[in-house]
Each structure stands twice: as structure tokens, then as C-alpha cells.
Design an enzyme around this catalytic site. Structure first.
Site, PDB file in Angstrom:
ATOM      1  N   SER A 127     -29.919  17.701 -34.722  1.00 44.41           N
ATOM      2  CA  SER A 127     -29.882  19.001 -35.536  1.00 44.41           C
ATOM      3  C   SER A 127     -28.804  18.695 -36.629  1.00 44.41           C
ATOM      4  O   SER A 127     -27.711  18.068 -36.202  1.00 44.41           O
ATOM      5  CB  SER A 127     -29.583  20.177 -34.630  1.00 44.41           C
ATOM      6  OG  SER A 127     -29.108  21.287 -35.449  1.00 44.41           O
ATOM      7  N   TYR A 152     -24.683  24.167 -28.409  1.00 40.35           N
ATOM      8  CA  TYR A 152     -26.206  23.712 -29.018  1.00 40.35           C
ATOM      9  C   TYR A 152     -25.991  22.644 -29.655  1.00 40.35           C
ATOM     10  O   TYR A 152     -26.376  21.425 -29.509  1.00 40.35           O
ATOM     11  CB  TYR A 152     -26.742  24.718 -29.735  1.00 40.35           C
ATOM     12  CG  TYR A 152     -27.907  24.128 -30.655  1.00 40.35           C
ATOM     13  CD1 TYR A 152     -29.094  23.955 -29.764  1.00 40.35           C
ATOM     14  CD2 TYR A 152     -27.961  24.065 -32.074  1.00 40.35           C
ATOM     15  CE1 TYR A 152     -30.383  23.124 -30.487  1.00 40.35           C
ATOM     16  CE2 TYR A 152     -28.979  23.394 -32.613  1.00 40.35           C
ATOM     17  CZ  TYR A 152     -29.986  23.182 -31.958  1.00 40.35           C
ATOM     18  OH  TYR A 152     -31.277  22.637 -32.441  1.00 40.35           O
TER      19      TYR A 152
END
Length: 335
Positions: A127, A152
Site C-alpha cells: 500500500s 494498517y
């Protein structure tokens, strides 16, 4: 090829699976259809895949080691695309353990299955959030990414480190793809475009964080899928130019690569909202708010490494992509 796709009922995973089936690959989809967002949307994506020649599906959790091993043992995938993960920056502030269970334990199960059952190439979702507190723009894969600002992001950085370890120890070719703000038809309801569209059509105000002044490298889903397929078809080898005296996070003496996949054209959020208003034919009522914890001010993908190695070039302007999303949304929700 025989390709196992985790997260096959997800936004990117379902779009990718259609493309793989169209070119003649056999695909085993693996997904737990959890309720992080509306499962009926996941079921609708899956329904479009069910019955297509070459597609089979397993409903299970990544954390279920036996289910993962069974899928590998019975399907015998040539290659694996690991897209399933607990997504969302803001949710990681509320439920951090979900990210360890899915993104760490679940990813370990995939790596172990690749090791024990054989795999020509593992492509996995990282990501843009791994760039965290970095401020040098554009973000390049050669940059250090040691300052995540959400769990995350930390879990995605951990995936890259875990993949490198397995590439080094067991010779498994792995490629990590740092996705930049993906949007488009069949998208995720927790993402800004979906939330804004729903609220504008309902006549409700939209929450615009950082007063709309942050920018994102919004990337259309078809461009993302094109990049995934291009990397999937090119398993990496050791990088002959890798210098251990000047290490880079992007490559290694192991068969390992990390790439950015973005549009390479950041857009300020206020401009993105203007494009959405044009597509909807309605004005948004904006509630301007400060930056949220875990968010970053700007993202901007340097995709030169991916262009160099695969010929990837993003080609969808936001005006086209947002219009396509709005057309899908109006058709799907009959509004």
C-alpha cells in the site's frame, strides 16, 4: 495458468479475476466475505464470477491455515495473487487486532503454502500507506519507509519484509505492489468516492478532512489490474545491480521486487469533488474538518520502476474514471 487469487470477492480482486478468466487462465478465488463493509456488494461481485468457465471459489479465512493449505494442495496454483487483507487506515485505530490476524498471520499462511506446495510467483498487495510520515514527493520505491503512521501501514510494511525473507530463504519469487488510492466501478463503500456519491445523491453533507487540501494519486481500477497482470507475468530474479553497501527496499539479491502502482498524477481532494459534482450534476454540501489521525497530507507515486520493468503506463484520467464509477453506481443502486 492456474492462479489463486485471495480477496477474489473484493474490489480489485474481482476485477482482476475477470481479466484473468478472459485471457484463459484458471482461477481459484479465496475470500471470507467478511462484514467490514456491506457483504451484499461482495456477494454481487462474486455472483458475476460464479459459473464462468475456469472459476472456482473457496470461502474461508486467511487465518485458517488448514483451509489455505487445502486450497493450495487441491488447486495446485502456478502463481498466486494475494489481495485479501484487512483494509482501511481509520478502522485500524479502532480494531488493531484484525490487522494482525488477517495481514500478518494470514499472510504468513500464504507464504508457508507457497513454500511447501510450490509457487512460481507470489504477487501481493502492499500500500502507498507504507510511506507514512515521508514528505519527499513523488514517493519512490527506493525511499526508506520506516515511519508508518497507522497499524494498517505497519502491517503492509511487515508483509514486504516477510516476503523478502521467504524470497531469500526459499527462493520464492515475490513482488509487492504499493497501490495508490484505487477507485472505479464495483469499488469499496468505505472509500471517499463511494461515500461522497451516496451522500451527495441523498442531499446530505460530506465530511472533507484537511479542508480538502490534501492530494491523492487516485488510480483507476483498470490501470491497477493492468499493472498487476504485467507484474504477475514477469517473476523477478535477483537484481544484478543490487549493492549491499547501499541497499534499497525495492530489490535484492533474492528474487524480490517492490513497485508503486499509481496514476502518477496527484489530484487535490477539492478538485476530485468538483469532478464528482460534474458527473452527478449536483453540488456537494461540504463540512470542512481537520486532518484525521493516521492520514497523510499527500500521496504521489513514482511509477518509473514499474514502467521500466513492465511497460506499465496508467491511462485513465479522473474525469473518465469518476464518470464510469457514477454510471455504475446509478445503475447498481437504481438512483
Amino acid at each position: 495458468m492456474r492462479i489463486l487469487v485471495t480477496g477474489a470477492a473484493g474490489f480489485i480482486g474481482s476485477t482482476l479475476t475477470h481479466r484473468l478468466l478472459e485471457r484463459g487462465d484458471e482461477v481459484l478465488g479465496f475470500d471470507n466475505l467478511n462484514d467490514y463493509y456491506d457483504p451484499t456488494l461482495k456477494e454481487a461481485r462474486l455472483a458475476r464470477l460464479q459459473g464462468r468457465p475456469g472459476f472456482t471459489f473457496v470461502r474461508a479465512d486467511l487465518e485458517d491455515r488448514a483451509a489455505v493449505d487445502r486450497a493450495f494442495k487441491e488447486f495446485k496454483p502456478d502463481r498466486v495473487v494475494a489481495l485479501a487483507a484487512q483494509a482501511g487506515v481509520r478502522y485500524s485505530l479502532e480494531n488493531p487486532r484484525a490487522y494482525i490476524d488477517s495481514n500478518i498471520v494470514g499472510f504468513l499462511n500464504i507464504l508457508e503454502a507457497c513454500r511447501h506446495f510450490g509457487c512460481e510467483h507470489l504477487v501481493y498487495a502492499s500500500s502507498s500507506s507504507v510511506y507514512g510520515a515521508n514528505r519527499k514527493l513523488p514517493f519512490a520505491v527506493e525511499d526508506s519507509v520506516d515511519h508508518p503512521v497507522s497499524l494498517y501501514a505497519a502491517s503492509k510494511k511487515a508483509n514486504e519484509l516477510m516476503a523478502h525473507t521467504y524470497s531469500h530463504l526459499y527462493g520464492i519469487p515475490t513482488t509487492g505492489l504499493r497501490f495508490f488510492t484505487v477507485y472505479g466501478p464495483w469499488g469499496r463503500p468505505d472509500m471517499a468516492l463511494f461515500l461522497f456519491t451516496r451522500k451527495i445523491l441523498a442531499g446530505e453533507p460530506i465530511d472533507v478532512f484537511n479542508h480538502g487540501r490534501h492530494s491523492r494519486d487516485f488510480t483507476y481500477v483498470d490501470d491497477i489490474v493492468e499493472g498487476v497482470i504485467r507484474t504477475l507475468d514477469r517473476p523477478p530474479g535477483p537484481d544484478p545491480a543490487y549493492d549491499p553497501m547501499h541497499p534499497t527496499p525495492a530489490s535484492s539479491t533474492a528474487p524480490y521486487r517492490v513497485y508503486n502502482i499509481g496514476n502518477n498524477q496527484p489530484v487535490e481532494l477539492l478538485r476530485y469533488i468538483e469532478v464528482l459534482e460534474d458527473a452527478l450534476g449536483r453540488k456537494a454540501e461540504m463540512r470542512l474538518l481537520p486532518m484525521q489521525p493516521g492520514d497523510v497530507p499527500d500521496t504521489y507515486a513514482d511509477v518509473s520502476a514499474l514502467q521500466r520493468d513492465t511497460g506499465y503506463t496508467p491511462s485513465t484520467p479522473i474525469e473518465t474514471g469518476v464518470r464510469n464509477f457514477v454510471e455504475w453506481y446509478r445503475d447498481y443502486y437504481k438512483v
